[in-house]
Write an enzyme that holds these catalytic residues in place. Structure first.
Site, PDB file in Angstrom:
ATOM      1  CB  VAL A  49      -0.997   0.037   1.188  1.00 41.27           C
ATOM      2  CG1 VAL A  49      -2.011  -1.087   1.077  1.00 41.27           C
ATOM      3  CG2 VAL A  49      -0.271   0.019   2.528  1.00 41.27           C
ATOM      4  CG  ASN A  75      -7.054  -4.377   8.382  1.00 33.61           C
ATOM      5  OD1 ASN A  75      -7.421  -4.125   9.530  1.00 33.61           O
ATOM      6  ND2 ASN A  75      -6.077  -5.240   8.122  1.00 33.61           N
ATOM      7  CB  SER A 125      -6.768   3.355  16.103  1.00 39.82           C
ATOM      8  OG  SER A 125      -6.328   3.127  17.438  1.00 39.82           O
ATOM      9  CE1 TYR A 138      -1.729   2.487  14.656  1.00 36.39           C
ATOM     10  CE2 TYR A 138      -2.699   3.275  16.710  1.00 36.39           C
ATOM     11  CZ  TYR A 138      -2.713   2.415  15.628  1.00 36.39           C
ATOM     12  OH  TYR A 138      -3.720   1.477  15.518  1.00 36.39           O
ATOM     13  CB  ALA A 140      -0.459  12.150  13.626  1.00 38.31           C
ATOM     14  CE  LYS A 142      -4.547   3.018  12.358  1.00 31.32           C
ATOM     15  NZ  LYS A 142      -5.107   2.233  11.235  1.00 31.32           N
ATOM     16  CB  ILE A 171      -8.609  -6.250  18.767  1.00 31.05           C
ATOM     17  CG1 ILE A 171      -9.616  -5.107  18.590  1.00 31.05           C
ATOM     18  CG2 ILE A 171      -9.115  -7.528  18.110  1.00 31.05           C
ATOM     19  CD1 ILE A 171     -10.989  -5.369  19.172  1.00 31.05           C
TER      20      ILE A 171
END
Length: 246
Positions: A49, A75, A125, A138, A140, A142, A171
């Site tokens: 990606v 995802n 998230s 992370y 920023a 999300k 999770i």
């Protein structure tokens, strides 16, 4: 709920992505996973990606195979913990390339093949609206995913295409298991994690998968531009000092 629909799931070789792919397949969709690794038990095509050429080829392969794309699940993502001083510009750029630019490019190249009634499900998230220490990049990215979802919902709504975000909490994935197993008292950690959640336990990948199926289905035909939090009530209850004993 998804009979006959064509679904693409990025990062679908393991964890939450694998559960989403399995749940969508069980709901009747024809699923193609895009990942760097072949999951071995579901239709797969190589996908990086961070590479627009790879994204373009993945979407073209899906359309060549199935004729269209009905559902796009973004995802694929990474996470690391580093202080602000430890992070490099390269760290930041890689996180952004995977977590944020990837979903943008997947939408850019997937939407032209998406008919009216199509659905985009982005995996965000909790850390898009709250944050743990060491997660500058992370959180920023999300938060950016949540913003991207709003923009897609507005821009694509007139074309009959919906976009929503799922914001998972804790999770039980391989990544999170590493945190648990690195502690000398695993049972204590598991108990503490369970107590963070009013529902009394942490989540499973399938919990996110089931919500993704709903958001991708016609049952959610009037749901777009939303962030659906799947966290067992964790963020609904503000923490109390430990001295209170509850």
């Amino acid at each position: 709920m998804l009979t006959g629909k064509i679904a693409l799931v990025t990062g679908g070789a393991q964890g939450i992505g694998r559960a989403i792919a399995a749940r969508m397949e069980a709901a009747g969709a024809k699923v193609m996973v895009g990942d760097l690794r072949d999951p071995g038990d579901i239709a797969w095509h190589a996908l990086d990606v961070t590479d627009e050429t790879s994204i373009r080829a993945f979407c073209a392969h899906a359309v060549h195979t199935h004729g269209r794309i009905d559902i796009l699940v973004n995802n694929a993502g990474i996470m690391f913990e580093k202080s602000l001083e430890e992070q490099t510009a390269e760290d930041w750029d890689r996180m952004s390339a995977i977590n944020l630019r990837g979903p943008f490019l997947m939408a850019k190249h997937g939407v032209p093949h998406m008919p009216e009634g199509g659905a985009i499900v982005n995996i965000g998230s909790l850390e898009g609206h709250c944050c743990n220490p060491g997660h500058t990049a992370y959180a920023a990215t999300k938060a950016g995913v949540h913003g991207l979802t709003l923009a897609l919902a507005v821009d694509l709504g007139p074309r009959g295409i919906r976009a929503n975000t799922i914001a998972p909490g804790w999770i039980d994935t391989d990544l999170n298991r590493v945190y648990v197993e690195s502690h000398p008292d695993r049972a204590q950690v598991e108990d503490a994690l369970a107590k963070l959640h009013p529902i009394g336990h942490i989540g499973q990948p399938e919990d996110v998968g089931d919500v993704a199926v709903y958001l991708a289905s016609d049952a959610a035909r009037f749901v777009t531009g939303q962030r659906i939090t799947v966290d067992g009530g964790r963020t609904a209850r503000p923490p109390l000092p430990a001295i209170f004993g509850r």
